[in-house]
Write a protein that holds these residues in place. Structure first.
Motif, mmCIF file in Angstrom:
data_model
loop_
_atom_site.group_PDB
_atom_site.id
_atom_site.type_symbol
_atom_site.label_atom_id
_atom_site.label_comp_id
_atom_site.label_asym_id
_atom_site.label_seq_id
_atom_site.Cartn_x
_atom_site.Cartn_y
_atom_site.Cartn_z
ATOM 1 N N UNK A 150 6.303 16.283 -3.206
ATOM 2 C CA UNK A 150 6.703 16.228 -1.802
ATOM 3 C C UNK A 150 6.164 14.966 -1.148
ATOM 4 N N UNK A 151 7.038 14.205 -0.516
ATOM 5 C CA UNK A 151 6.632 13.019 0.244
ATOM 6 C C UNK A 151 6.319 13.419 1.673
ATOM 7 N N UNK A 152 5.406 12.699 2.292
ATOM 8 C CA UNK A 152 5.022 13.014 3.669
ATOM 9 C C UNK A 152 6.189 12.842 4.632
ATOM 10 N N UNK A 153 7.145 11.967 4.289
ATOM 11 C CA UNK A 153 8.288 11.738 5.169
ATOM 12 C C UNK A 153 9.060 13.015 5.439
ATOM 13 N N UNK A 154 9.000 13.943 4.509
ATOM 14 C CA UNK A 154 9.755 15.199 4.649
ATOM 15 C C UNK A 154 9.338 15.965 5.892
ATOM 16 N N UNK A 155 8.078 15.870 6.292
ATOM 17 C CA UNK A 155 7.579 16.647 7.415
ATOM 18 C C UNK A 155 7.281 15.806 8.649
ATOM 19 N N UNK A 156 7.774 14.559 8.681
ATOM 20 C CA UNK A 156 7.610 13.730 9.876
ATOM 21 C C UNK A 156 8.337 14.406 11.033
ATOM 22 N N UNK A 157 7.660 14.692 12.153
ATOM 23 C CA UNK A 157 8.310 15.443 13.229
ATOM 24 C C UNK A 157 9.279 14.633 14.076
ATOM 25 N N UNK A 158 9.077 13.310 14.170
ATOM 26 C CA UNK A 158 9.950 12.470 14.996
ATOM 27 C C UNK A 158 11.267 12.249 14.247
ATOM 28 N N UNK B 192 -1.979 14.591 2.802
ATOM 29 C CA UNK B 192 -1.413 14.187 1.513
ATOM 30 C C UNK B 192 -2.464 13.505 0.633
ATOM 31 N N UNK B 193 -3.121 12.439 1.096
ATOM 32 C CA UNK B 193 -4.165 11.856 0.248
ATOM 33 C C UNK B 193 -5.342 12.793 0.020
ATOM 34 N N UNK B 194 -5.654 13.664 0.969
ATOM 35 C CA UNK B 194 -6.743 14.623 0.779
ATOM 36 C C UNK B 194 -6.428 15.554 -0.390
ATOM 37 N N UNK B 195 -5.225 16.118 -0.415
ATOM 38 C CA UNK B 195 -4.859 17.021 -1.498
ATOM 39 C C UNK B 195 -4.765 16.264 -2.815
ATOM 40 N N UNK C 25 0.847 -1.189 0.000
ATOM 41 C CA UNK C 25 0.000 0.000 0.000
ATOM 42 C C UNK C 25 0.890 1.249 0.000
ATOM 43 N N UNK C 26 0.569 2.200 -0.864
ATOM 44 C CA UNK C 26 1.345 3.432 -0.931
ATOM 45 C C UNK C 26 0.402 4.629 -0.944
ATOM 46 N N UNK C 27 0.978 5.823 -1.112
ATOM 47 C CA UNK C 27 0.173 7.042 -1.117
ATOM 48 C C UNK C 27 -0.875 7.003 -2.222
ATOM 49 N N UNK C 28 -0.522 6.510 -3.383
ATOM 50 C CA UNK C 28 -1.467 6.444 -4.487
ATOM 51 C C UNK C 28 -2.652 5.541 -4.144
ATOM 52 N N UNK C 29 -2.393 4.450 -3.409
ATOM 53 C CA UNK C 29 -3.490 3.588 -2.946
ATOM 54 C C UNK C 29 -4.486 4.394 -2.126
ATOM 55 N N UNK D 77 6.294 10.202 -3.346
ATOM 56 C CA UNK D 77 6.003 11.619 -3.576
ATOM 57 C C UNK D 77 4.561 11.844 -4.027
ATOM 58 N N UNK D 78 3.993 12.942 -3.600
ATOM 59 C CA UNK D 78 2.662 13.349 -4.034
ATOM 60 C C UNK D 78 2.763 13.968 -5.424
ATOM 61 N N UNK D 79 1.956 13.483 -6.345
ATOM 62 C CA UNK D 79 1.961 14.004 -7.708
ATOM 63 C C UNK D 79 0.662 14.764 -7.961
#
Length: 541
Positions: free
Chosen positions: A109-117, A81-84, A50-54, A200-202
Motif C-alpha cells: 500500500x502506498x501512502x498516496x492511497x489515503x491522502x485526504x486532499x 508508513x516509514x514507522x511500520x 528520496x522515496x519511502x525506502x529512504x 508501495x510499502x513492502x
C-alpha cells in the motif's frame, strides 16, 4: 524508561513535536522527534530521488543508534508508513507502534492511497508533483521560483507542495490548533518528495504481531465507537482490529494534536506505552465475507444491464417475458421512470468490485427494474471526506445522462441515497428540480458527523430540507443505528417538521446500518419492499 520515536505527516518535520516531546522528557522519558530526509524542496539532501525506502532506512539507522532495547514508534499521517516499515525490519527493538489518527498500512500500500486532499491525490495518481514553483527555504519557509541551486521543485514534478494557508483542513481537521501554531505550520511546511507517497510499502510480516495503539482524534471524525462499527460490519481488514494486541484511545481534538493538544497527547502516549486503552471486539454476527459482498436480502431476477461511463442502467422487461431460459428483452414500449441509487462511503479508489458491481446495488437496481422502473447505479468519487464535491459532480452528470436517454421519462426521476451518501442530497433539497418526484434515503447521514470538518458546509441536508418545497421524501431508519448517524436523522426530521416538509419514515426496528446485508430477516425484507413501492408510487403519481 520509555523512549519515543515520533514521525509526523507530510510537509512537516520534528519541529511539530517540540512541545509534546518536552512534556514527555519532563515526565522522565526520552523523545526523538524525527525530521525525515528530503523534506524541504530543492535545498534538502536527496531531492526528489528520496522515496519511502529512504525514510525507512533513515529510521532503521536511528533505531540502531539508540541504546534502549525497546522503543515506542509513533507515526502520524504519512509518518506511519516509514514507522511500520522500520518496525518490520527491527521488530525485536519495538515495544509498541502508535498510529496517531491514521489507519495502519498494509503490504503493497502506498501512502498516496489515503491522502485526504482529492486534488493532491489526483495529482499523485497522475504521476504529477508540484507545478506551481513553491520551494523550501533554508528554515523550511516557503519561497517562490527557483532556489539558488537550480530550478524550482516543479521543474521535474518531483515534489508535492504543502497546502496553501487556510487549506490545511483538507489534510485533516485543524480544530483546536491556535492561530499562532497554524501560522507556524504555514511558514515551516515544506514540499514533500512525491516518491515517498507513491512508492508501495513492502513488508515481510515480521512486525505483524507487535502491540499497537490507535490514537483516534474525534474532531477529525475518528472514534473508538466508529471502529467498533467497522469491526461489526466492515471488511476483514477492519475485523482484524479486534485482535487482542490492539488498543484504542480517543483524543478530543483535530488531526494535529501535537499542535492543538500537546499536553494531552503526551499523556495519551504515556498511556499507550503502558498498554492502556480500549479493545474492540468482534460480535457473534460477524461475517466471513466483507459486508459489501454479502448477498442482497431479496431474490430478484437478473435484467438487461447497459454500462455508460460511471453509470449502469438496469432495464425492465416487456410483458410476457420468460422467467428463465431465453434472454429477456428490455421493454421499449414507453419511457419509464428511473431511480438513481447513490452509494455511501468513503470507498477506497481501488476497491473491487466497485459499488455498482456489488450485490447490494445490483439488488436494488434489479428490484426497481422488476417493478417496471429503470434502476440506475453509479460509481462516484467519494474516496475521502473532502471528496463530496467531486461525488456531487459525478451524480449531477449521471442524472443528466439518465434523463437524456430516450427510454427514460425525464420528468419522473427519483434519487435514493445510502449511508454517508445522504449528504449528497443537500443540493437536490436546496434547489429541487420539478422532475425530481421523490428523494429516498436509507440509514443516511443527513449532516456531517462530529469531526467531519473536511466536508464542505453545503452538504448539510438537515439545513435545507423544506426550505424550497421539493419532492416527496422516503426515509428508512435502522433501529440499531450508530448513534452518530441517528443524531443527524433526528436533526433532519426536526428541521423537516419546522419547515413543513412531509417525510414518510420506514422503520426497521431490529435492523443495523446496512441491514439489507447484515440482517436479512422478514422484517428487513418487508421494509425494503415497502420503501421501494412507496418510491415507485411517487414516480407514478
Amino acid at each position: 524508561m520509555t523512549v519515543y520515536v515520533m514521525v509526523s505527516g507530510p510537509f512537516t518535520g520534528g519541529w511539530v513535536w517540540e512541545e509534546t516531546a518536552s512534556r514527555l522528557r519532563a515526565a522522565g522519558s526520552e523523545a526523538y522527534p524525527v525530521t525525515l530526509p528530503g523534506i524541504g524542496g530543492p535545498r534538502s539532501a536527496g531531492g526528489p530521488a528520496v522515496d519511502l525506502e529512504t525514510h525507512i532506512e533513515h529510521l532503521v539507522r536511528l533505531i540502531d543508534g539508540i541504546r534502549t532495547p525497546r522503543l515506542v514508534l509513533v507515526g502520524h499521517g504519512y509518518g506511519l508508513h516509514p514507522v511500520v516499515g522500520a518496525a518490520d525490519r527491527r521488530p525485536e527493538r519495538v515495544a509498541r507502534i502508535v498510529s496517531l489518527d491514521t489507519g495502519l498500512p498494509e503490504d503493497g500500500e502506498a501512502a498516496a492511497r489515503s491522502v485526504p486532499d482529492p486534488e493532491a491525490r489526483a495529482r499523485l495518481a497522475n504521476g504529477d508533483g508540484d507545478g506551481d514553483g513553491h520551494g523550501g527555504g533554508g528554515d523550511g519557509a516557503r519561497t517562490d521560483g527557483a532556489g539558488p541551486g537550480g530550478p524550482g521543485p516543479g521543474a521535474d514534478h518531483g515534489w508535492l507542495a504543502p497546502p496553501e494557508p487556510g487549506a490545511w483542513s483538507r489534510w485533516g481537521s485543524t480544530e483546536g490548533v491556535p492561530a499562532e501554531a497554524l501560522g507556524r505550520l504555514d511558514r515551516l511546511a515544506a514540499p514533500q518528495p512525491v516518491r515517498t507517497l507513491t512508492q508501495p510499502l513492502r513488508l515481510t510480516g515480521a512486525a505483524a504481531g507487535l502491540p499497537t495503539t490507535g490514537v483516534l482524534c474525534t474532531a477529525n471524525g475518528s472514534s473508538v465507537d466508529l471502529v467498533q462499527m467497522l469491526v461489526d460490519s466492515g471488511p476483514p481488514r477492519f475485523r482484524a482490529l479486534a485482535d487482542d494486541r490492539i488498543r484504542f484511545v480517543d483524543l478530543a481534538t483535530g488531526h494535529w494534536p501535537m499542535l492543538s493538544a500537546p499536553g494531552e497527547l503526551a499523556e495519551v502516549l504515556r498511556r499507550a506505552a503502558a498498554g492502556e486503552g480500549r479493545r474492540v471486539t468482534a460480535s457473534g454476527g460477524t461475517h466471513e465475507r466483507p459486508t459489501h459482498l454479502l448477498p442482497f436480502l431479496l431474490d430478484v431476477p437478473e435484467v438487461p444491464r447497459e454500462r455508460r461511463g460511471r453509470i449502469d442502467l438496469h432495464l425492465p422487461c416487456g410483458p410476457g417475458a420468460p422467467a428463465g431460459g431465453a434472454p429477456r428483452r428490455p421493454d421499449a414500449e414507453r419511457p419509464r421512470p428511473a431511480v438513481v441509487f447513490v452509494h455511501g462511503g468513503p470507498v477506497a479508489p481501488d476497491q473491487r468490485p466497485t459499488p455498482r458491481d456489488t450485490p447490494f446495488l445490483l439488488g436494488y437496481a434489479r428490484y426497481a427494474a422488476s417493478l417496471g422502473a429503470i434502476g440506475v447505479t453509479l460509481d462516484h468519487r467519494l474516496h475521502g471526506l473532502a471528496d463530496f464535491a467531486l461525488a456531487a459532480e459525478d451524480l449531477a452528470e449521471a442524472v443528466a445522462l439518465v434523463r437524456a436517454d430516450p427510454r427514460v421519462d425525464a420528468d419522473r426521476i427519483a434519487l435514493w441515497f445510502f449511508s454517508a451518501g445522504g449528504l449528497l442530497a443537500a443540493d437536490w433539497l436546496a434547489a429541487p428540480p420539478p422532475w425530481l418526484r421523490c428523494l429516498a434515503a436509507s440509514y443516511p447521514a443527513l449532516a456531517p458527523l462530529p469531526g467531519w470538518g473536511a466536508v464542505e458546509s453545503r452538504f448539510r441536508p438537515a439545513d435545507v430540507v423544506g426550505t424550497a418545497g421539493g419532492p416527496a421524501i422516503v426515509l428508512t431508519r435502522a433501529g440499531r443505528e450508530h448513534p452518530a448517524f441517528a443524531a443527524t436523522v433526528e436533526e433532519f426530521l426536526a428541521a423537516a417538521g419546522r419547515n413543513g416538509a412531509e417525510v414518510e419514515t420506514v422503520d426497521v426496528p431490529h435492523g443495523r446500518h446496512s441491514f439489507e446485508l447484515l440482517d436479512p430477516t422478514e422484517e428487513s425484507r418487508a421494509c425494503v419492499e415497502r420503501a421501494m413501492r412507496s418510491v415507485l408510487g411517487h414516480l407514478r403519481d
